[in-house]
Design a protein around this motif. Sequence first.
Motif, PDB file in Angstrom:
ATOM      1  N   TYR A  11       0.855  -1.201  -0.149  1.00 31.69           N
ATOM      2  CA  TYR A  11      -0.101   0.011   0.002  1.00 31.69           C
ATOM      3  C   TYR A  11       0.875   1.271   0.006  1.00 31.69           C
ATOM      4  O   TYR A  11       1.495   1.578   0.910  1.00 31.69           O
ATOM      5  N   LEU A  12       1.104   1.849  -1.090  1.00 33.06           N
ATOM      6  CA  LEU A  12       2.002   2.800  -1.120  1.00 33.06           C
ATOM      7  C   LEU A  12       1.404   4.165  -0.873  1.00 33.06           C
ATOM      8  O   LEU A  12      -0.075   4.429  -0.987  1.00 33.06           O
ATOM      9  N   ILE A  13       2.198   5.046  -0.182  1.00 30.26           N
ATOM     10  CA  ILE A  13       1.529   6.462   0.085  1.00 30.26           C
ATOM     11  C   ILE A  13       2.672   7.495  -0.473  1.00 30.26           C
ATOM     12  O   ILE A  13       3.878   7.250  -0.284  1.00 30.26           O
ATOM     13  N   ILE A 168       8.477   1.574   7.464  1.00 30.79           N
ATOM     14  CA  ILE A 168       8.713   0.109   6.964  1.00 30.79           C
ATOM     15  C   ILE A 168       9.381   0.030   5.907  1.00 30.79           C
ATOM     16  O   ILE A 168       9.112   0.837   5.085  1.00 30.79           O
ATOM     17  N   THR A 169      10.636  -0.546   5.818  1.00 30.62           N
ATOM     18  CA  THR A 169      11.364  -0.863   4.841  1.00 30.62           C
ATOM     19  C   THR A 169      11.552  -2.201   4.595  1.00 30.62           C
ATOM     20  O   THR A 169      11.065  -3.207   5.242  1.00 30.62           O
ATOM     21  N   ALA A 170      12.323  -2.628   3.500  1.00 32.88           N
ATOM     22  CA  ALA A 170      12.514  -4.037   3.065  1.00 32.88           C
ATOM     23  C   ALA A 170      13.328  -4.242   4.240  1.00 32.88           C
ATOM     24  O   ALA A 170      13.101  -5.768   4.424  1.00 32.88           O
ATOM     25  N   LEU A 184       1.030  -3.580   3.846  1.00 29.46           N
ATOM     26  CA  LEU A 184       2.379  -2.814   4.457  1.00 29.46           C
ATOM     27  C   LEU A 184       2.210  -1.284   3.552  1.00 29.46           C
ATOM     28  O   LEU A 184       2.263  -1.416   2.678  1.00 29.46           O
ATOM     29  N   ALA A 185       1.836  -0.268   4.498  1.00 27.98           N
ATOM     30  CA  ALA A 185       1.798   1.210   4.188  1.00 27.98           C
ATOM     31  C   ALA A 185       3.346   1.521   4.103  1.00 27.98           C
ATOM     32  O   ALA A 185       3.958   1.654   5.223  1.00 27.98           O
ATOM     33  N   VAL A 186       3.949   2.049   2.760  1.00 26.13           N
ATOM     34  CA  VAL A 186       5.058   2.380   2.731  1.00 26.13           C
ATOM     35  C   VAL A 186       5.476   3.613   1.933  1.00 26.13           C
ATOM     36  O   VAL A 186       4.476   3.942   1.162  1.00 26.13           O
ATOM     37  N   SER A 187       6.263   4.527   2.361  1.00 28.25           N
ATOM     38  CA  SER A 187       6.455   5.637   1.489  1.00 28.25           C
ATOM     39  C   SER A 187       7.848   6.175   1.322  1.00 28.25           C
ATOM     40  O   SER A 187       8.358   5.730   0.364  1.00 28.25           O
ATOM     41  N   SER A 188       8.455   6.392   2.358  1.00 29.93           N
ATOM     42  CA  SER A 188      10.241   6.796   2.192  1.00 29.93           C
ATOM     43  C   SER A 188      11.007   5.318   1.610  1.00 29.93           C
ATOM     44  O   SER A 188      11.967   5.691   0.721  1.00 29.93           O
ATOM     45  N   ALA A 189      10.453   4.426   1.873  1.00 27.76           N
ATOM     46  CA  ALA A 189      11.452   3.141   1.388  1.00 27.76           C
ATOM     47  C   ALA A 189      11.163   3.066  -0.043  1.00 27.76           C
ATOM     48  O   ALA A 189      12.067   2.500  -0.661  1.00 27.76           O
ATOM     49  N   VAL A 190      10.082   3.751  -0.763  1.00 31.29           N
ATOM     50  CA  VAL A 190      10.080   3.608  -2.129  1.00 31.29           C
ATOM     51  C   VAL A 190      10.350   4.780  -2.708  1.00 31.29           C
ATOM     52  O   VAL A 190      11.510   4.902  -3.444  1.00 31.29           O
ATOM     53  N   TRP A 191      10.056   5.895  -2.287  1.00 32.26           N
ATOM     54  CA  TRP A 191      10.423   7.353  -2.784  1.00 32.26           C
ATOM     55  C   TRP A 191      11.784   7.926  -2.593  1.00 32.26           C
ATOM     56  O   TRP A 191      12.423   8.504  -3.426  1.00 32.26           O
ATOM     57  N   ASN A 192      12.254   7.364  -1.595  1.00 33.25           N
ATOM     58  CA  ASN A 192      13.723   7.727  -1.072  1.00 33.25           C
ATOM     59  C   ASN A 192      14.686   6.509  -1.405  1.00 33.25           C
ATOM     60  O   ASN A 192      16.059   6.854  -0.854  1.00 33.25           O
ATOM     61  N   HIS A 193      14.224   5.488  -2.111  1.00 33.95           N
ATOM     62  CA  HIS A 193      15.096   4.523  -2.322  1.00 33.95           C
ATOM     63  C   HIS A 193      16.224   4.980  -3.202  1.00 33.95           C
ATOM     64  O   HIS A 193      16.267   5.514  -4.309  1.00 33.95           O
ATOM     65  N   PRO A 194      17.623   4.645  -2.881  1.00 33.27           N
ATOM     66  CA  PRO A 194      18.922   5.271  -3.317  1.00 33.27           C
ATOM     67  C   PRO A 194      18.952   4.915  -4.893  1.00 33.27           C
ATOM     68  O   PRO A 194      19.474   5.348  -5.897  1.00 33.27           O
ATOM     69  N   GLU A 195      18.223   3.695  -5.610  1.00 33.51           N
ATOM     70  CA  GLU A 195      18.227   3.062  -6.647  1.00 33.51           C
ATOM     71  C   GLU A 195      16.902   3.451  -7.590  1.00 33.51           C
ATOM     72  O   GLU A 195      16.692   2.963  -8.457  1.00 33.51           O
ATOM     73  N   GLY A 196      16.134   4.351  -6.923  1.00 34.60           N
ATOM     74  CA  GLY A 196      14.893   4.672  -7.530  1.00 34.60           C
ATOM     75  C   GLY A 196      13.705   3.969  -6.945  1.00 34.60           C
ATOM     76  O   GLY A 196      13.815   2.805  -6.395  1.00 34.60           O
ATOM     77  N   GLU A 197      12.380   4.448  -7.284  1.00 38.81           N
ATOM     78  CA  GLU A 197      11.170   4.021  -6.626  1.00 38.81           C
ATOM     79  C   GLU A 197      11.058   2.567  -7.418  1.00 38.81           C
ATOM     80  O   GLU A 197      10.550   1.816  -6.565  1.00 38.81           O
ATOM     81  N   ALA A 198      11.242   2.328  -8.487  1.00 45.33           N
ATOM     82  CA  ALA A 198      11.253   0.880  -8.820  1.00 45.33           C
ATOM     83  C   ALA A 198      11.977   0.007  -7.960  1.00 45.33           C
ATOM     84  O   ALA A 198      11.251  -1.119  -7.700  1.00 45.33           O
ATOM     85  N   ALA A 199      13.046  -0.058  -7.753  1.00 45.04           N
ATOM     86  CA  ALA A 199      13.892  -0.898  -6.803  1.00 45.04           C
ATOM     87  C   ALA A 199      13.320  -0.989  -5.606  1.00 45.04           C
ATOM     88  O   ALA A 199      13.505  -1.893  -5.008  1.00 45.04           O
TER      89      ALA A 199
END
Length: 210
Positions: A11-13, A168-170, A184-199
């Motif tokens: 569940y992305l925020i 929450i992170t990987a 799992l509702a996540v935000s920073s773990a996706v949008w701030n991922h060092p390799e990009g949101e897809a990673a």
Amino acid sequence: MPDAPPGCQLYLISPPDPADDFPERLARALDAGPVAAFQLRMKGADDAAIVAMAERLMPICADRGCAFILNDRADLAAQLGTDGVHLGQGDGDIARARALLGRDAQIGASCHDSRHLAMEAGEAGADYVAFGAFYPSDTKETTHRPDPEILTWWTTMFVLPCVAIGGITAEDAKPLVDAGADFLAVSSAVWNHPEGEAAGVEALTAVLKP
């Protein structure tokens, strides 16, 4: 939001202040793995900015079978025709939101670390309850820190889906998945991922696989 099947879903925020390129970023994230729902959360933004961003993002979610949830604003959710709304404590009444949005809308409620609030939300007609923050969060200031056991208690006692949220992170997701979180509702773990949101989505998806 679809009914929770066995297992746990993403569940992305949104980030708090999505920039003009955010629609492209969201598309990349959703294309990277299965995402059940996306919540647009723009605290402090004016109505026009929220509506403008929502109108750009809703087709992206619809094309990928991802529910579009608006944070807090049942009135704007009704105006836009979103799939649902997420209500924080003090941000709106579940019954009023249901009257505005109709019986098919998905209505979620923040319940922090409270079993009592979660049961009240379920009785009021919420479609899911959210517990957290389980970990410190960069996205918002948090004061409640539930134990993952609350997820186990909820899923043992009730059929209504529960969402785990907060920092929450990987790397720290597995205890929440094991405890019984449906989403799992996540935000920073996706949008701030060092390799990009897809990673970021790919890393979390790997944790959710049985």
